[in-house]
Design an enzyme around this catalytic site. Structure first.
Site, PDB file in Angstrom:
ATOM      1  N   ASP A  10       0.960  -1.105  -0.090  1.00  0.00           N
ATOM      2  CA  ASP A  10       0.076  -0.001  -0.085  1.00  0.00           C
ATOM      3  C   ASP A  10       0.851   1.127  -0.142  1.00  0.00           C
ATOM      4  O   ASP A  10       2.119   1.172   0.233  1.00  0.00           O
ATOM      5  CB  ASP A  10      -0.853  -0.080   1.277  1.00  0.00           C
ATOM      6  CG  ASP A  10      -1.854   1.353   1.379  1.00  0.00           C
ATOM      7  OD1 ASP A  10      -2.437   1.633   0.082  1.00  0.00           O
ATOM      8  OD2 ASP A  10      -1.764   1.793   2.236  1.00  0.00           O
ATOM      9  N   SER A  11       0.315   2.396  -0.075  1.00  0.00           N
ATOM     10  CA  SER A  11       1.153   3.639  -0.192  1.00  0.00           C
ATOM     11  C   SER A  11       1.733   3.843   1.317  1.00  0.00           C
ATOM     12  O   SER A  11       2.667   4.625   1.402  1.00  0.00           O
ATOM     13  CB  SER A  11       0.365   4.800  -0.668  1.00  0.00           C
ATOM     14  OG  SER A  11      -0.983   4.879   0.259  1.00  0.00           O
ATOM     15  N   CYS A  73      -3.841  -1.297  -1.882  1.00  0.00           N
ATOM     16  CA  CYS A  73      -4.048   0.412  -2.029  1.00  0.00           C
ATOM     17  C   CYS A  73      -5.531   0.448  -2.872  1.00  0.00           C
ATOM     18  O   CYS A  73      -5.464   0.022  -4.140  1.00  0.00           O
ATOM     19  CB  CYS A  73      -2.786   0.934  -2.257  1.00  0.00           C
ATOM     20  SG  CYS A  73      -2.918   2.967  -2.919  1.00  0.00           S
ATOM     21  N   GLU A 152      -4.824   9.598   9.687  1.00  0.00           N
ATOM     22  CA  GLU A 152      -3.512   9.461  10.034  1.00  0.00           C
ATOM     23  C   GLU A 152      -3.368  10.454  11.303  1.00  0.00           C
ATOM     24  O   GLU A 152      -2.316  10.227  11.938  1.00  0.00           O
ATOM     25  CB  GLU A 152      -2.477   9.885   8.941  1.00  0.00           C
ATOM     26  CG  GLU A 152      -2.997   8.797   7.769  1.00  0.00           C
ATOM     27  CD  GLU A 152      -1.517   8.562   6.848  1.00  0.00           C
ATOM     28  OE1 GLU A 152      -0.799   9.523   6.699  1.00  0.00           O
ATOM     29  OE2 GLU A 152      -1.645   7.573   6.360  1.00  0.00           O
ATOM     30  N   CYS A 184     -11.104   3.073   0.037  1.00  0.00           N
ATOM     31  CA  CYS A 184      -9.750   3.535   0.338  1.00  0.00           C
ATOM     32  C   CYS A 184      -9.566   2.751   1.801  1.00  0.00           C
ATOM     33  O   CYS A 184     -10.142   2.808   2.360  1.00  0.00           O
ATOM     34  CB  CYS A 184      -9.589   5.093   0.687  1.00  0.00           C
ATOM     35  SG  CYS A 184      -8.020   5.480   1.286  1.00  0.00           S
ATOM     36  N   HIS A 186      -8.010   3.545   4.166  1.00  0.00           N
ATOM     37  CA  HIS A 186      -7.959   4.382   5.375  1.00  0.00           C
ATOM     38  C   HIS A 186      -9.313   4.289   6.001  1.00  0.00           C
ATOM     39  O   HIS A 186      -9.763   4.790   7.139  1.00  0.00           O
ATOM     40  CB  HIS A 186      -7.386   5.775   5.316  1.00  0.00           C
ATOM     41  CG  HIS A 186      -6.065   5.671   5.329  1.00  0.00           C
ATOM     42  ND1 HIS A 186      -5.421   5.263   4.320  1.00  0.00           N
ATOM     43  CD2 HIS A 186      -5.159   6.693   6.207  1.00  0.00           C
ATOM     44  CE1 HIS A 186      -3.953   5.701   4.391  1.00  0.00           C
ATOM     45  NE2 HIS A 186      -4.037   6.234   5.587  1.00  0.00           N
TER      46      HIS A 186
HETATM   47  N1  DGL Z   1      -3.696   3.875   0.341  1.00  0.00           N
HETATM   48  C1  DGL Z   1      -4.568   4.699  -0.529  1.00  0.00           C
HETATM   49  C2  DGL Z   1      -5.849   4.150  -1.069  1.00  0.00           C
HETATM   50  O1  DGL Z   1      -6.322   3.301  -0.485  1.00  0.00           O
HETATM   51  C3  DGL Z   1      -4.787   6.040   0.495  1.00  0.00           C
HETATM   52  C4  DGL Z   1      -3.826   6.918   0.877  1.00  0.00           C
HETATM   53  C5  DGL Z   1      -3.154   7.602  -0.291  1.00  0.00           C
HETATM   54  O2  DGL Z   1      -3.454   8.610  -0.917  1.00  0.00           O
HETATM   55  O3  DGL Z   1      -1.914   6.898  -0.708  1.00  0.00           O
HETATM   56  O4  DGL Z   1      -6.464   4.756  -1.880  1.00  0.00           O
END
Ligand code: DGL
Length: 268
Positions: A10-11, A73, A152, A184, A186
């Site tokens: 993931d990011s 992600c 976050e 997403c 999060h």
């Molecule tokens: N992990 C990203 C997503 O699920 C969210 C965080 C980001 O923008 O990197 O889309």
């Protein structure tokens, strides 16, 4: 039986919601997790950049001989999945298809809402995924860019989160959707606030959870880990391993068990 690890990326921290879901259902699987904390956010980047990042994230995971790559992600799943599947021999899966399948199954009134990052919503990935399964369903989408920084910073259920939820999701709620995809990584952490806002008649879909449910089908039973395997998890990031270890527990809903190591992702 196959005791090689499952690779998840993931990011940043968000993909730990996928690790949590996989571990609950498949406690014997070893997992290699990579959080690209040095290059996040992905949700505001162009498709071209996200594809480049996803390819290096996958090369890193493959250097650990993973048997499957999960793009946890939502953004990378939306814009890079097909390219990655073409580029790599190892099986690569994203979260969009599993979420769409669950949403179409849950939806009874023909109206589904989707929320995600700006890049995810712009990509139309969920819209296409739902239309492929049922072209009669109306889909209402909304980008919610402030949700990631809120999570976050620990604003899971605070006044500011409720105000922004109203701002972002009112339009979708007013369409009377009965199903909402939290598109997403999060957003599952905001499920309480979002769920209360939408009302009890609305089913919230967590894409990671849905992917985890499909995992034995995706891997094939021969490829699952041995039931005697302890199920280890290794964590790698591209920046701030301390911050990851501190906040990661919130996403995993248990303490990060094991060392978090920093790697230079530019080398992959
Ligand atoms: N992990 C990203 C997503 O699920 C969210 C965080 C980001 O923008 O990197 O889309």
């Amino acid at each position: 039986m196959n005791n090689s690890s499952i690779g998840v990326f993931d990011s940043g921290l968000g993909g730990l919601t996928a690790v949590k879901s996989i571990r609950e259902r498949f406690p014997h699987e070893n997992i290699i997790y990579f959080g690209d904390t040095g290059r996040l956010p992905y949700g505001t980047k162009t498709d071209e950049t996200i594809k480049k990042y996803a390819a290096s994230d996958i090369r890193f995971l493959l250097s650990h001989n993973v048997k499957l790559v999960i793009i946890a992600c939502g953004t990378a799943s939306s814009v890079a999945l097909e390219d990655m599947q073409r580029q790599f021999d190892t099986q690569v899966v994203g979260v969009v298809e599993a979420a769409c399948t669950a949403a179409v199954k849950a939806c009874k009134n023909g109206r589904i809402g989707v929320i995600g990052t700006s890049t995810t919503i712009k990509s139309g990935s969920y819209l296409r995924g739902i239309a492929d399964l049922n072209s009669h369903i109306e889909v209402y989408s909304k980008a919610c860019p402030l949700f990631v920084p809120l999570v976050e910073n620990g604003h899971f259920d605070s006044e500011v989160t409720r105000i922004i939820t109203d701002e972002y999701i009112r339009e979708i709620r007013d369409k009377d959707v009965d199903t909402l995809i939290l598109g997403c990584t999060h957003y599952p952490l905001l499920a309480k606030t979002i769920g209360e806002y939408m009302g009890s008649g609305v089913t919230l879909i967590n894409p990671s959870e849905e992917l985890a449910k499909m995992l034995s089908g995706i891997l094939g039973s021969d490829n699952l880990a041995d039931s005697a395997n302890a199920g280890r998890c290794e964590y790698y990031v591209s920046d701030d391993e301390k911050g990851f270890a501190e906040l990661g527990g919130v996403f995993l809903q248990r303490k990060i068990d094991g060392q978090v190591r920093k790697i230079d992702i530019e080398k992959y």
